[in-house]
Design an enzyme around this catalytic site. Structure first.
Site, PDB file in Angstrom:
ATOM      1  N   LEU A 170       0.884  -1.285   0.043  1.00 27.64           N
ATOM      2  CA  LEU A 170       0.094   0.035  -0.024  1.00 27.64           C
ATOM      3  C   LEU A 170       0.807   1.294  -0.016  1.00 27.64           C
ATOM      4  CD1 LEU A 170      -2.922  -1.047   2.638  1.00 27.64           C
ATOM      5  CD2 LEU A 170      -2.755  -1.329   0.174  1.00 27.64           C
ATOM      6  N   ALA A 171       1.962   1.216   0.357  1.00 27.11           N
ATOM      7  CA  ALA A 171       2.773   2.446   0.600  1.00 27.11           C
ATOM      8  C   ALA A 171       4.473   2.092   0.512  1.00 27.11           C
ATOM      9  CB  ALA A 171       2.590   3.050   1.854  1.00 27.11           C
ATOM     10  N   VAL A 173       8.510   3.655   2.172  1.00 18.03           N
ATOM     11  CA  VAL A 173       8.714   4.446   3.242  1.00 18.03           C
ATOM     12  C   VAL A 173      10.163   5.237   2.769  1.00 18.03           C
ATOM     13  CG1 VAL A 173       9.865   4.342   5.392  1.00 18.03           C
ATOM     14  CG2 VAL A 173       7.913   2.883   4.722  1.00 18.03           C
ATOM     15  N   LYS A 187       6.064   7.401   5.569  1.00 21.17           N
ATOM     16  CA  LYS A 187       5.516   6.580   4.587  1.00 21.17           C
ATOM     17  C   LYS A 187       4.298   7.219   3.570  1.00 21.17           C
ATOM     18  CE  LYS A 187       2.357   2.588   5.634  1.00 21.17           C
ATOM     19  NZ  LYS A 187       1.762   1.626   6.866  1.00 21.17           N
ATOM     20  N   ASP A 342      -1.441  -7.854  11.725  1.00 20.12           N
ATOM     21  CA  ASP A 342      -0.500  -8.009  10.790  1.00 20.12           C
ATOM     22  C   ASP A 342       0.935  -8.218  11.187  1.00 20.12           C
ATOM     23  OD1 ASP A 342       0.039  -8.316   7.999  1.00 20.12           O
ATOM     24  OD2 ASP A 342       0.240  -6.372   7.304  1.00 20.12           O
TER      25      ASP A 342
END
Length: 553
Positions: A170-171, A173, A187, A342
């Site tokens: 999703l992203a 860093v 992020k 997670d």
């Protein structure tokens, strides 16, 4: 004939789905406040659906054609089936990488479903999905900054590294330094997610349901429901097509929710688990530099939790790190009712406790650093109590308690035995074995578990379909933690189950205390607690004797 029928059916359904998506997208273009995004979605959705359908059809055809006429249980069928599994896993892997975003999440999740999907899929996904996610370009990163903060990264920060140090589904860093000199991790959400996440989930659900309709034995509908729960929540849907698909799912795209989760997590440890609060940490959030698509946090140095060599080099013991991981998540599940769902290795760092404390062997005590707080689940009182009661019954081989609480959690009286096996990854005869180490998974158990998974796949699919979504997330969390502990200890450990037994027992007693009002009931609960404390003491003594015996040999 069967093959022709398959292709004709797939073609008809694909055309229908494409028409549906393009029709919805056309409506979005006409009415959306952001026609450019809607137009992009209009072209993206049909292409993805066609790509997905082609991959699914190719995989199904491969299985049907390659295994046609081969006797069940024959060596030749086993050999060919392994080859088809491997080819299909690679096709699915390629599809996940080409589509990115939600599909990477899907691949990651498949890689954690050991013993529930063929090993070829697990190994293929596990080797690639955690560390080889697609990367957004620096221009795309700047686009997010301009939209969210109104400035380019070099105007917001004193320093900003354009190359990401990590990229996830999703992203990604980036390392930066604030104007006052603090080193931070930034992020940045991948730019394409907001446009395609809704349609991606609907497409995956459509394909899985279609395959189940064509081939009733192929039932992974529970996986779609679990993926839907496994994605963090967005604060809102901002265009017509998102509303069109809203009935199918929720999307985890709001980083401010993630930031608030990290704060609440640490508050829970301070208030409800003060005895280990110093040993659990989350990066501090820089709120003025954070939005729903940008999250600026304190930069953390530490070893990834499965990096045994670095953990030892830093002066810590892997076994103590394993115990801390087990204790941390047992407290979350059984006492806090607010669970980080997670906890794979990339989301857990460990470093020596900043206070410098050491254990009785002179080794540095560890501090666990929790990253990526986007996926949390709250357990209501009933679910938390029943789940803690189940684990207490499992640790103490209490068959009646296992059945009672499995049924309460949704497994049903017909599948509670299978549920206990999935939770512990042990066959029923071992689950109720009174031996101290009855839940410890041994090296020889892997092939046995895979055999059971293949033999009882229809029943497993039915069980996973009927379980509440929150319990599916707890199973996913268990799988992640089991993988972490296996990497730290090269196998499962009796220590883990001792900790689970202790924390779950404490949680059950505390919950009962809050619900009782009479002195007589309070005394009964106290006597029950004494009994379990005695059993825990016996377990601890047995654990100590096993350690001594191991040391002597």
């Amino acid at each position: 004939m069967a093959t022709r029928s398959l292709w004709r059916t797939r073609a008809k359904l694909t055309v229908a789905a494409t028409a549906l998506c393009t029709g919805g997208a056309a409506a979005a273009v006409a009415t959306s406040d952001d026609p450019a995004s809607a137009a992009k979605l209009c072209t993206t959705v049909p292409l993805r659906l066609l790509r997905d359908s082609a991959t699914a059809a190719s995989i199904v055809f491969d299985y049907q054609y390659s295994l046609w006429g081969l006797p069940e249980g024959s060596n030749e069928r086993t050999k060919i089936k392994h080859e088809v599994h491997l080819r299909s896993a690679r096709k699915l892997q390629e599809l996940c990488f080409r589509n990115g975003g939600i599909y990477i999440k899907l691949g990651q999740h498949i890689g954690q479903l050991e013993y529930l999907v063929p090993q070829e899929y697990v190994i293929t996904m596990r080797e690639s999905m955690l560390n080889k996610c697609p990367v957004s370009s620096y221009d795309q990163v700047c686009e997010v900054f301009k939209k969210e903060l109104g400035q380019m990264p070099d105007k917001v920060f004193d320093e900003f590294d354009p190359e990401p140090i990590a990229s996830a589904s999703l992203a990604q860093v980036h390392v930066a330094r604030t104007r006052d000199g603090q080193k931070v991790a930034v992020k940045v959400q991948h730019t394409h997610l907001t446009d395609t996440a809704a349609a991606d989930q609907a497409t995956v659900e459509f394909l899985v349901n279609t395959l189940h309709w064509l081939f009733p034995s192929f039932d992974y509908r529970w996986l779609v429901a679990e993926i839907r729960e496994s994605l963090p929540k967005a604060s809102c849907f901002d265009n017509l097509l998102f509303d069109f698909f809203q009935n199918f799912f929720v999307v985890e795209l709001d980083f401010l929710i993630e930031a608030k989760n990290s704060v609440k997590c640490l508050e829970n440890f301070r208030k409800l688990s003060p005895h280990i609060a110093d040993c659990v940490y989350a990066p501090e959030v820089h709120w003025s530099l954070s939005t729903s698509k940008l999250l600026t946090m304190e930069f953390m140095d530490g070893a990834q939790v499965n990096d045994v060599l670095t953990i030892r080099r830093l002066g810590m013991q892997p076994s103590e790190v394993s115990r801390l991981v087990s204790q941390t998540f047992a407290e979350m599940m059984f006492k806090h009712g607010f669970v980080h769902c997670d906890p794979h290795a990339a989301n857990l760092l460990v470093r020596p406790l900043p206070s410098g404390k050491r254990n009785i062997f002179g080794k540095k005590k560890p501090q666990l650093i929790l990253l990526d707080h986007g996926l949390y689940k709250e357990l209501d009182f009933s679910t938390r109590f029943n789940y803690a009661s189940l684990w207490r019954a499992l640790v103490f081989s209490d068959a009646n308690g296992i059945k009672e609480n499995s049924v309460k959690l949704g497994a049903g009286e017909d599948l509670y035995v299978l549920f206990a096996g999935i939770v512990t990854m042990r066959p029923w005869n071992r689950v109720i074995d009174p031996a101290v180490d009855h839940l410890v998974i041994k090296d020889t158990d892997s092939s046995e578990l895979q055999m059971y998974a293949s033999q009882y796949f229809p029943q497993i699919s039915e069980l996973l379909r009927r379980l509440p979504r929150v319990i599916l997330l707890m199973l996913k969390t268990n799988d992640c933690l089991r993988a972490v502990n296996n990497s730290l200890l090269q196998g499962s450990s009796l220590d883990t189950f001792f900790i689970i037994g202790k924390v779950s027992s404490e949680a059950v007693v505390e919950a009962k205390m809050t619900q009782t009002k009479s002195l007589f009931s309070w005394i009964n609960i106290w006597l029950e607690e004494l009994l379990f404390e005695a059993r825990l003491l016996a377990l601890q003594i047995a654990l100590w004797l096993l350690r001594v015996r191991k040391a002597l040999t």
